[in-house]
Design an enzyme around this catalytic site. Structure first.
Site, PDB file in Angstrom:
ATOM      1  N   LYS A 145       0.823  -1.210   0.000  1.00  0.00           N
ATOM      2  CA  LYS A 145       0.000   0.000   0.000  1.00  0.00           C
ATOM      3  C   LYS A 145       0.861   1.264   0.000  1.00  0.00           C
ATOM      4  CE  LYS A 145      -2.186   0.632   3.679  1.00  0.00           C
ATOM      5  NZ  LYS A 145      -3.042   0.739   4.866  1.00  0.00           N
TER       6      LYS A 145
ATOM      7  N   ARG B 286     -12.229   3.079   9.768  1.00  0.00           N
ATOM      8  CA  ARG B 286     -12.138   1.659  10.086  1.00  0.00           C
ATOM      9  C   ARG B 286     -13.441   1.109  10.633  1.00  0.00           C
ATOM     10  NH1 ARG B 286      -5.965   1.235  12.253  1.00  0.00           N
ATOM     11  NH2 ARG B 286      -5.125   0.490  10.285  1.00  0.00           N
TER      12      ARG B 286
ATOM     13  N   ARG C 243      11.588 -13.647   4.183  1.00  0.00           N
ATOM     14  CA  ARG C 243      12.602 -12.613   4.001  1.00  0.00           C
ATOM     15  C   ARG C 243      13.715 -12.705   5.036  1.00  0.00           C
ATOM     16  NH1 ARG C 243       8.525  -7.504   3.053  1.00  0.00           N
ATOM     17  NH2 ARG C 243       8.296  -7.663   5.305  1.00  0.00           N
TER      18      ARG C 243
ATOM     19  N   ARG D 160      13.945 -10.376  10.708  1.00  0.00           N
ATOM     20  CA  ARG D 160      13.218  -9.488  11.627  1.00  0.00           C
ATOM     21  C   ARG D 160      12.146 -10.290  12.363  1.00  0.00           C
ATOM     22  NH1 ARG D 160      10.495  -4.925   8.455  1.00  0.00           N
ATOM     23  NH2 ARG D 160       9.427  -5.075  10.425  1.00  0.00           N
TER      24      ARG D 160
ATOM     25  N   ARG E 230      -1.019  -9.835  12.339  1.00  0.00           N
ATOM     26  CA  ARG E 230      -1.278  -8.525  11.723  1.00  0.00           C
ATOM     27  C   ARG E 230      -2.373  -8.621  10.661  1.00  0.00           C
ATOM     28  NH1 ARG E 230       4.406  -8.013  11.586  1.00  0.00           N
ATOM     29  NH2 ARG E 230       4.567  -8.000   9.323  1.00  0.00           N
TER      30      ARG E 230
END
Ligand SMILES: [Zn+2]
Length: 217
Positions: A13, A88, A128, A162, A173
């Site tokens: 995004k 939201r 990743r 990470r 998330r």
């Protein structure tokens, strides 16, 4: 152009919003940035918001909508804006529509959702890792070093991941995003404003699909 951009974390995004800012002059307005900017500018609304945030409370809808009204009146929003992170809830969407109508701007023109395949997105993010020394980015499936375990760029053999990129963290998330946006999708769909773009496509294809929607709107 008054655009609402929806998409879970990791769907690109930010990349798309930045491109629309550069190419079309649509200002990206994220809730957090607006709150921080208003607080720093010391406007009466900003100071109110600052107090609320410092008390660890949520900023009320009417205050947030008033901040948006103040923000979109500024010159850099003359060509339009992209709302990111607001609304939201249906109540927020209604309050936003009421404010836009009252200020003579008309309603939101378009709501674009970057739709994702969740398992594929989790795989994309969770795979990743990067070189601990030079930061070069790699991926378990899509981009391994040419020599296994050795950084292409600097030859280091140490890599890091990470914690936020762990599959479980990404899943949490994604679920939070789904819960947050689920109520407003029907609201905008019922008004004929909701369009969906395949957020899993390469960024340039996503950009082309968004351009097409904006040109048609
Ligand atoms: Zn390296």
């Amino acid at each position: 152009m008054k655009l609402v951009l929806l998409g879970p974390p990791g769907a690109g995004k930010g990349t798309q919003a930045k491109r629309l800012e550069e190419l079309r002059g649509l200002k990206q307005l994220s809730t957090g940035d607006m709150l921080r900017a208003a607080a720093a500018a010391g406007t009466p609304l900003g100071l109110q918001a600052k107090q609320v945030m410092e008390a660890g409370q949520l900023v009320r809808d009417d205050l947030m909508v008033a901040l948006i009204e103040e923000r979109i009146a500024q010159a850099d929003c003359a060509k339009g804006f992209i709302l990111d992170g607001f609304p939201r809830t249906v109540q927020q969407a209604e309050a936003l529509d009421a404010m836009l109508a009252a200020s003579g701007r008309g309603g939101i023109d378009l709501v674009i959702e970057l739709a994702v395949d969740e398992p594929a997105l989790i795989e994309r993010i969770a795979g990743r890792y990067s070189c601990a020394k030079c930061g070069a980015g790699y991926h378990d499936k899509f981009k391994q070093p040419k020599v296994p375990g050795v950084c292409d760029r600097c030859g280091s053999t140490e890599f890091v991941r990470r914690p936020d990129d762990r599959a479980e963290a990404v899943a949490v998330r994604l679920e939070a995003y789904r819960k947050q946006t689920a109520p407003i999708l029907p609201y905008y769909r019922a008004r004929g404003l909701l369009r969906s773009v395949d957020g899993m496509a390469p960024p340039e294809e996503v950009a082309a699909a968004i351009d097409k929607l904006l040109d048609e709107a």
